[in-house]
Scaffold this active site. Structure first.
Site, PDB file in Angstrom:
ATOM      1  N   SER A   1       0.824  -1.207   0.000  1.00 50.10           N
ATOM      2  CA  SER A   1       0.000   0.000   0.000  1.00 50.10           C
ATOM      3  C   SER A   1       0.862   1.264   0.000  1.00 50.10           C
ATOM      4  CB  SER A   1      -0.934   0.010   1.212  1.00 50.10           C
ATOM      5  OG  SER A   1      -1.950  -0.934   1.035  1.00 50.10           O
TER       6      SER A   1
ATOM      7  N   SER B   1      -2.807  -8.371  -5.840  1.00 55.47           N
ATOM      8  CA  SER B   1      -2.414  -7.206  -5.037  1.00 55.47           C
ATOM      9  C   SER B   1      -3.568  -6.219  -4.932  1.00 55.47           C
ATOM     10  CB  SER B   1      -1.173  -6.536  -5.623  1.00 55.47           C
ATOM     11  OG  SER B   1      -1.328  -6.312  -6.997  1.00 55.47           O
TER      12      SER B   1
ATOM     13  N   ASN C   1      -6.019  -7.848  -2.356  1.00 58.41           N
ATOM     14  CA  ASN C   1      -5.589  -8.134  -0.987  1.00 58.41           C
ATOM     15  C   ASN C   1      -4.589  -7.171  -0.353  1.00 58.41           C
ATOM     16  OD1 ASN C   1      -7.004 -10.754  -0.747  1.00 58.41           O
ATOM     17  ND2 ASN C   1      -5.611 -11.311  -2.396  1.00 58.41           N
ATOM     18  N   TYR C   2      -3.839  -6.453  -1.159  1.00 56.32           N
ATOM     19  CA  TYR C   2      -2.728  -5.697  -0.572  1.00 56.32           C
ATOM     20  C   TYR C   2      -2.813  -4.177  -0.698  1.00 56.32           C
ATOM     21  CZ  TYR C   2      -0.304 -10.066   0.189  1.00 56.32           C
ATOM     22  OH  TYR C   2       0.041 -11.306   0.635  1.00 56.32           O
ATOM     23  N   ILE C   3      -3.371  -3.721  -1.787  1.00 51.84           N
ATOM     24  CA  ILE C   3      -3.422  -2.269  -1.977  1.00 51.84           C
ATOM     25  C   ILE C   3      -4.660  -1.721  -1.289  1.00 51.84           C
ATOM     26  CG2 ILE C   3      -3.672  -0.447  -3.700  1.00 51.84           C
ATOM     27  CD1 ILE C   3      -2.188  -2.412  -5.654  1.00 51.84           C
TER      28      ILE C   3
END
Length: 917
Positions: A669, A871, A874-876
């Site tokens: 992020s 991503s 789940n991640y950004i």
DNA sequence: GAGTAGACTTAGGAATATAAAC
DNA sequence: GTTTATATTCCTAAGTCTACTC
């Protein structure tokens, strides 16, 4: 873990039964490493691959299970919960030694190798002492660690749990009562969206930490201060009442003439905005009332038609339906090359298949003679494959109306299971279908891939449901394994699969409130890390030089996790694919190239290769050299004094809930945030989307999110390039026409402007012209045919071939024109009253098309082996995407699909363009 | 403290739906 | 309208991590 006595019996097993480093690192070793050239485990001479201790391990063969290819046993590696169906799988029954304490398992015959110089003043310091130097811990996980009590932790926790449960139940009852009595009042209040009304009931009655409405301002309060983990735990009674009767909020506002769907959508719209009143700490009680209808079972097996049989040794065989079903699993996937060409897959499948055959009396030929199936190689599953494939095709070829009807039928049958009532709110269930039986498709070199995944029966399924809710009726003649009322769990149903003993769960969909809340908390935790990261980095940079081996390893691991977004790397069992993460990295996964380049090469999650050559801090380089130092060799763990638990325990001392995984979220992020912040995205929407995707791609690369290159990718790229070339040629011709219109233009614009584009040459032009002419001919023919068909349909006479030939002359003309152009090097202006302005406008139009196509091509090629989705999902932090969308005025639909918009509803509704990660 | 059961998130690929090209 | 490419959704394996047990 380690103790000084362990050093007396050196090379005792570490966490993976490999060679273990000494407790401490004497100065002399450090200094030696400074002088020495760093070692490259793979190639550098002087490091022998097998050392005494490793050889000693051969002793383990009988006692501790099979020795792996690298010569290391896996006696202690973690496995998922064991499954009691040991019949079919050829597991070398895990050794009895596993139950013994490590110290008793084996003794190394070799004397302690003087890995290090005589120990420094710290050498005898027990690890435990060294650990005492670590910062104090205050996590929820350590609730039971009040050192002042002699009461065993478990006992204390059990009592606490009991107390909590009672209190929770009491509160829940109170809430239900209050809910009933004050429902009307609340409804009215909701309409006015009174702040106070959004305050969870439980909080109103318990001591509530004042909380500003917006989460941004809330961020400034460290989690620990807001509510210490311990008290949060104790305070389970502070039920998550955001969820209490929220559906009521939706009522009372609906306008008259709306459809039911509109109303439903609107009710959904008017959801309680939980993200505005989120208690980031209270994770204990997940629901107070929970109603659902259970799960959907896959259809029972339908035997193959009589004429479809497995062929064994050239003879069609009739099988018992249970055996036939298994043969069908294999037959249906004959086209799955990856699986059926994998020997392990075939071996495991056949082992299980044979076991079933043994149980069901093998097969019979057409005359009823028993045929024993002994060899896999003699089995021909093709008839089965062809049958299933034909069925697939049939289904595919069904008219759209029938397809639709079938789908509607299925949807109707499943409708009761798609949603549940969670604290009075309708919530979407994720995977309400019980996984059908089939062959286990373990990824990579999974030792159990191909085994039969058995049908799950109601007797294996435990349901989790509200105490007052109606328990779903199990299928006729069956009963559920158990009914639970666990308010701390979010699953609706669970069962254990037979292959690995893994627990399977039916949970809510990603768009549900509970998952949204969890997601929100995850990103808030990552944002919280921002406040601690400097201190953490400072500390691990210092500890990179620690004399205590465990500390130095830990610092190095945190460095790698922070810098390269490695996963934590838990220990794995021998019944799983051999993949690693940071803590489980082995000697052979890390190559050191002086002066400070580290080459990672290993299989990570899902057996996806992680390969990267990176430059690291010289101290990190030196440390890795030490951790790889003799007598370690292939198969030995680099971080032999580190476990993920220890690492996470350490991390949590900085911040409640901080674990290795948070670094990945944070770094992903944070990276995205910076990329977007610096971005001056201008131009068209596709260009802006490309900018965003470029940033997304960088994050995906950071996280090593890969995908296999699609078959035909190269061909597709070539096709796109050809298309661009075609446009370039078209553009070039228009430019030549400008000269035809105004001969002075060449001087004005400069000769370069009129040159044939670099990528094209005369040969290409000729071929392209041929292609264009042929294409033109085809078009004429097709049009002619179509018109004829129409004429026939209207009962009129067909046109004659002469007409076609006349029309084809147009293509001949084109051919002539090209030839003339090639010869004269001139292009005559086309169209009605051509002018420089008109031509320029056309050129510009094509230019735009070229640009767009080029962007698409570049995007496609760069994305061929990078998966952006993982991503993004789940991640950004989704709020970053929302900010980008708002700031650059790109519809959010360009970034989030419908389901993603539902999943990230909280993000879409909670930020404006000034929000920062 | 080690081992592991259990619960949850993360992950790639298959299946399906939709859009674009023909 | 049909085929092909692309996007989206579904599926479930494979991770992480906590809490429990011994």
């Amino acid at each position: 873990m380690a103790s000084s006595s362990e050093d007396d019996v050196p090379l005792v097993k570490s966490k993976a039964n490999g060679v273990k480093s000494s407790d401490t690192i004497p100065k002399s070793v450090d200094q030696a490493m400074d002088k020495e050239n760093p070692t490259n485990g793979h190639v550098e001479a002087g490091i022998s691959v097998r050392h005494g201790p490793v050889e000693e391990m051969d002793v383990d063969e009988d006692a501790n299970g099979p020795i792996m290819a690298n010569g290391v046993t896996n006696g202690k590696r973690k496995a998922r919960s064991s499954v009691t169906n040991g019949k079919s799988y050829k597991e070398a029954s895990s050794s009895e030694e596993d139950d013994k304490p490590l110290s008793k398992r084996r003794k190394m015959a070799a004397p302690p190798k003087p890995v290090l110089d005589s120990d420094s003043e710290l050498s005898d310091e027990p690890l435990i002492k060294a650990k005492a130097k670590m910062p104090p811990k205050v996590t929820a996980a350590q609730v039971g660690e009040d050192s002042d009590s002699d009461q065993p932790i478990t006992e204390k926790l059990a009592k606490k749990k009991e107390k909590i449960e009672k209190a929770a139940e009491k509160t829940a009852k109170a809430i239900r009562a209050e809910e009933a009595s004050s429902a009307k009042k609340k409804k009215q209040k909701r309409v006015d969206s009174d702040d106070e009304d959004d305050v969870p009931l439980a909080k109103k009655t318990t001591k509530k930490i004042a909380k500003p409405k917006k989460e941004e301002s809330d961020d400034d309060i460290p989690l620990r201060r807001k509510a210490p983990a311990v008290s949060a735990k104790k305070d389970k009674t502070k039920v998550k009442a955001e969820a209490v009767s929220p559906a009521k909020k939706a009522k009372g506002k609906v306008k008259a003439e709306k459809t039911e769907d509109d109303l439903a959508a609107e009710a959904e719209e008017e959801e309680f905005r939980w993200w505005e009143n989120m208690d980031k700490n209270d994770n204990s009680i997940k629901w107070n009332t929970l109603e659902h209808n259970g799960v959907v079972f896959p259809p029972e097996y339908v035997p193959l038609p009589k004429n479809v049989k497995l062929v064994y040794d050239g003879v069609p065989i009739s099988l018992h339906p249970d055996a036939e079903e298994i043969a069908g699993f294999y037959g249906a996937m004959l086209n799955s090359e990856v699986n059926v060409s994998n020997p392990t897959f075939n071996e495991n499948f056949f082992f299980d298949f044979k076991a079933m055959l043994d149980n069901t009396g093998h097969g019979k030929d057409k005359d009823g003679n028993k045929i024993k199936i002994k060899e896999f190689a003699k089995c021909d599953f093709k008839p089965i494959f062809e049958y299933y494939d034909a069925e697939r095709q049939k289904k595919k070829a069904l008219p759209a109306v029938e397809k639709k009807a079938l789908k509607a039928e299925k949807d109707a049958a499943e409708a009761p299971y798609t949603h549940c009532m969670w604290d009075g709110r309708k919530q979407k269930v994720g995977n309400f279908r019980v996984e059908p039986p089939g062959l286990f498709r373990g990824r990579g070199e999974h030792p159990k891939t191909g085994k039969v995944k058995q049908r799950v029966r109601p007797e294996q399924i435990t349901l989790n449901i509200g105490k007052d809710a109606k328990v779903p009726t199990p299928p006729e003649g069956h009963k559920w394994k158990e009914i639970k009322h666990d308010q701390t769990a979010t699953w609706l149903a669970t069962w254990q699969e037979n292959i690995n003993g893994a627990f399977k769960y039916v949970m809510l969909a990603a768009s549900s409130d509970i998952k949204g809340q969890s997601d929100y908390q995850k990103f808030e935790k990552a944002r919280e890390l921002k406040k601690h990261i400097d201190r953490i980095r400072k500390d691990y940079n210092r500890e990179l030089q620690s004399k205590v081996m465990a500390d130095r390893q830990r610092a190095t691991a945190v460095y790698l996790i922070d810098k390269f977004a490695l996963r934590a790397g838990n220990e794995k069992g021998e019944d799983e694919a051999d993949t690693v993460g940071c803590c489980s990295l082995k000697y052979e996964h890390v190559t050191l190239r002086p002066p400070n380049t580290v080459i990672f090469d290993f299989l990570g999650k899902d057996s996806i290769r992680f390969y990267d050559e990176v430059e690291v801090d010289t101290q990190v380089f030196k440390n890795l050299k030490i951790f790889k130092k003799e007598p370690k060799g292939p198969g030995d763990e680099i971080f032999d004094r580190l476990t993920t638990s220890a690492l996470n325990k350490h991390l949590s001392s900085y911040m409640t809930g901080l674990t290795a995984k948070v670094f990945r979220t944070y770094n992903a992020s944070w990276t995205m945030s910076n990329l977007l912040k610096d971005m001056k995205s201008t131009g068209t929407i596709p260009e802006k989307v490309k900018d965003y995707n470029d940033a997304n791609r960088q994050v995906a690369i950071l996280c090593n999110h890969k995908r296999t290159v699609a078959a035909g990718h190269a061909g597709q790229i070539e096709k796109m390039q050809e298309k661009i070339n075609g446009m370039l040629y078209q553009q070039w011709r228009l430019k030549q026409m400008m000269i035809d219109v105004d001969s002075k233009i060449k001087k004005k614009k400069g000769a370069d402007f009129f040159e044939l584009p670099e990528d094209l040459d005369e040969e290409w032009v000729k071929k392209h012209q041929e292609y264009l002419v042929e294409e033109h001919r085809q078009k004429i023919r097709k049009k002619f045919e179509k018109e004829n068909e129409k004429l026939v349909a209207e009962g009129q006479k067909e046109m004659k071939d002469k007409e076609l030939n006349d029309r084809l002359k147009d293509a001949d003309e084109l051919e002539k024109k090209f030839k003339k152009e090639n010869k004269s090097k001139k292009v005559a202006a086309e169209g009605k009253s051509p002018s420089i302005e008109k031509l320029e406008a056309s050129i510009e139009k094509i230019q735009q098309r070229i640009e767009t196509s080029k962007i698409q091509l570049e995007d496609k090629d760069q994305n061929k082996e990078v998966a952006l989705g993982t991503s993004k999902i789940n991640y950004i932090d989704p709020r970053l995407t929302v900010v980008f969308s708002k700031k650059f005025d790109v519809p959010i639909e360009r970034f989030f699909s419908k389901t993603l918009r539902e999943k990230f509803d909280w993000a879409i509704k909670s930020v404006d363009e000034d929000w920062e990660f």
